[in-house]
Every structure is written in structure tokens, then in C-alpha cells.
Design an enzyme around this catalytic site. Sequence first.
Site, mmCIF file in Angstrom:
data_model
loop_
_atom_site.group_PDB
_atom_site.id
_atom_site.type_symbol
_atom_site.label_atom_id
_atom_site.label_comp_id
_atom_site.label_asym_id
_atom_site.label_seq_id
_atom_site.Cartn_x
_atom_site.Cartn_y
_atom_site.Cartn_z
ATOM 1 N N CYS B 77 4.362 -8.614 -3.029
ATOM 2 C CA CYS B 77 3.928 -9.858 -3.667
ATOM 3 C C CYS B 77 5.140 -10.665 -4.144
ATOM 4 O O CYS B 77 5.943 -11.085 -3.325
ATOM 5 C CB CYS B 77 2.933 -9.553 -4.789
ATOM 6 S SG CYS B 77 2.010 -11.002 -5.338
ATOM 7 N N HIS B 175 -1.268 -6.721 -1.734
ATOM 8 C CA HIS B 175 -1.054 -5.550 -2.581
ATOM 9 C C HIS B 175 -1.573 -4.299 -1.867
ATOM 10 O O HIS B 175 -2.762 -4.024 -1.922
ATOM 11 C CB HIS B 175 -1.775 -5.724 -3.918
ATOM 12 C CG HIS B 175 -1.105 -6.719 -4.799
ATOM 13 N ND1 HIS B 175 -0.089 -6.376 -5.659
ATOM 14 C CD2 HIS B 175 -1.276 -8.051 -4.931
ATOM 15 C CE1 HIS B 175 0.343 -7.459 -6.291
ATOM 16 N NE2 HIS B 175 -0.364 -8.491 -5.863
ATOM 17 N N GLU B 177 -1.355 -1.369 -2.737
ATOM 18 C CA GLU B 177 -1.889 -0.426 -3.740
ATOM 19 C C GLU B 177 -3.310 -0.785 -4.164
ATOM 20 O O GLU B 177 -3.975 -0.010 -4.833
ATOM 21 C CB GLU B 177 -0.941 -0.365 -4.956
ATOM 22 C CG GLU B 177 -0.978 -1.552 -5.913
ATOM 23 C CD GLU B 177 -0.168 -2.776 -5.468
ATOM 24 O OE1 GLU B 177 0.218 -2.857 -4.287
ATOM 25 O OE2 GLU B 177 0.060 -3.653 -6.323
#
Lengths: 251, 197
Positions: B77, B175, B177
Amino acid sequence: MLTKRIIPCLDIKNGRTVKGINFVDLRDAGDPVELAAKYAETGADELVFLDISATEERRKTLANLVLRVAEKVNIPFTVGGGISSVEDVDILLKNGADKVSVNSSAVKNPDLINELSQKFGAQCITVAIDAKQVNGQWIVHLVGGKVPTELDLFEWAKEVEQRGAGEILFTSMNNDGTKDGFANIALKKLSEDLNIPIIASGGAGNIQHFVDTFKEGKADAALAASVFHFKEIEIPDLKKELADQGIPVRI
Amino acid sequence: MKIAIIDYGAGNIQSIKFAVKRLGFEAVLTDDAEEIKSADKVIFPGVGEASSAMKMLKSTGLDKVIPQLKQPVLGICLGMQLMCEYCEEGDTPGLSIFDAKVVKFDNTVKVPQIGWNQIYDLRSDLFEGVNEKEYVYLVHSFYVKECEETICSTQYGVEYTSAIKKNNFYGVQFHPEKSSKAGEKILENFLKLELRS
């Protein structure tokens, strides 16, 4: 193409989910972490945890819960309920929340929105607005719709955007709990007036209501609680129907 | 394997740490230059505003350390954006690892973009086992323009770079994650990269 988001909302009290949740295959339906993981698996795009505890330890309990959710869940989640300061937000984001939502505290102290947005970035600040239509005018309410304010929904929403909110979670108190559908006329106006995403909340009763809020209400995301918790709507079925009706969703 | 997550005060590092843990690895959060240099893999996260993030990097000298790293580095990001040449946000010169500019989405789309969008034209070992047009989670107001180092693209009003690579440096706008199974796969691919000079 950016997809429309489906967001189950979990009410949390003292670190546990409230309302009887009908998930027979869960070992412990009161455990928000297990429930969240289940929703993530079945295709929820995002989750909202709304803390309604009123105890002294609530901040600590919530921060611990966020940490446990972040450990297990691989989709984004927002945390709201009683957040009123930079310190509150700091610990929640540090523990793994993606976004926080502020509601009453933003009405009481609108500068809070600017402060949070500048410190943490607009993308993680959701402003929740509860409003009720009274004599044709949408009035912002506090305390779950019990206390009216002087604020007009559309004016307040505009101000919230200008102050740096990243998105708006709009709950219609007229629709909430009715299962008659979302407040699509007001949603459409919000979505057209503003240039930040709008999450529709309040009124979901069946799959068509979601189709309508995306098509007619121009919502960017739709949030619901009981229809998911009581398995009246299964997320995979919902998404399939949305896709069949030409609405972009992640399947 | 030693995995370092660069800690410079940028938010939501915890989620990356947990995602790495779910894949069976441990990561350390650190701002120590030696520890970062000696790691096998480095993750450079970032949430927030570009100019203040760059200020924090400079205050710790990490702005000099990062471009010199030899092991695989993954910017996520804002981390990816800071690795570019220039960020429009706060008129911020970046680390100039990638030869690309970061600009704001225009008003024809809602800003920030929040949600799940598709990545396509995948062309990197980072995407092994990942489908074309896979959905990933994105939250951002600024984007990296298409360039020679682009390794996949996303459409939001414009076509832009959603991942980028140069030598040992990788950047992803999304992202991993928070991107469910696809994100985990991409993160796993990164962690399993062999260093090739």
C-alpha cells in the site's frame, strides 16, 4: 471492477456477541472470533463489530477482542461503539482493526473527524450516521435513534465528508428492524451528493432488498445483522443472486 | 527464515504480522537498520499519509537503508507508493526505487477506493498459483501509474499499477494480509522467493 461489499455486523457486549445467533456448526456462537472467521470463509467482504458494552473495562476488552480477530481473520474489519478519542482509535488500529467508526462522538465534537483523518488517514475513518425521517425531513439521531439532534442527514453527511471521513455508514431508523428493505431514496441522494463510499444499513429482510439497495440506492456496500446471524440469508446465495442480476460482487 | 517488518510508526502492522504467522512464519517488527539488513525478507508496510510517513522514515535514516537492501523487499500500500519516484500526496519525493509516479484518482470515481477489485495481466513469480482477475482488498486514494515495472493492473476509473517489481523490490497496492486466500497465496509466494541477483 470494484465490487459491491456485503458486510455482516456483529454486536459485541463485554467481548461476546449478543442476540441469539443461530449457527449450529459453531462450537461457541457467542465467540466473535469464531463467528467472524465463519463469515470470512463463506464470502463476507468485510465485517463490522459494534461494541455496546457499558462497563469500565470496555476499552481494554474491545482492544483485546480486536487483537484476537486480527490474528484469525483474513478480511478487513471495522470497529465501532463508544470511540471518542485519538487514543481510542490508536490502540484499535495498532491491534489490527482496519477501520474505526465514530457516531455520537462525531456529532458532539465534529473536529474529532478532522483529527482522526489527519492522524490516521481518511481511509480508516468511517462515520456512522443514524437518521430518522420526521415530517419528510431526515434528522440525525443519537443513542440508537432515541435522541434527535438538530442536524439534517444530508447536510451532516456533506460536512462529515469535508472534514475527512473515508466513508459513511448510514442507518435508517425508519427501516432498521422492519425487514422491509433499505432506505433507498435517501441512500441514492447520499451516494450522488457525496464522493466517498456509502454503506447501507437497516431494513434487510431478503435477497431482493440487497439488489435494490445497490441498483436503486446506489450503495457501495450493504450491512446487515440478523438475516445473516439467523441464516435467513446465506452469503453465497446472496452473492450468486447479485451476480445474476448484473451487480459486481466477489465470488 | 528471518522476516523483518519495517516499523516506522505506520499503522496496521499487526495484521501483517498475524498473516505471516498464519503461514507458519514469524516476523519481527523493527526499525533497526542492521536487523533489517540481515533479514531474509523485508516487508515495508504503510498506512496513512505520504509526506508524514516519509518524514518518519527520514528521522530514523531508513530512507537511506531501504533502497540499498539486497534481499526480497515487499512494499504494501503506502509502502509501495513511497518506493516510487514521487507521490502527489503532500508533494512528496519518494525513495525512487521504482521509476513511477503516484497520483490521485480523479472525481469521476469515489475516493478513496475501498473494497475488493480485480488484478489482471499477472506477470511475476509473486502470482504463482493466483488466478487472472483474482479479487484483492484495496483502500487508497492515490495510485501508481502504469509503467515498465508494472507486474499487474487494476481498473478504477483508470487502469493503474496494482503491483510492481524491480530487481529484488516488489510493491503491491492491495493488502495481501486482508485479501483472504488469494492474499495469503501472494504473501506466501513472496516469503518463499529465492534471492536471485
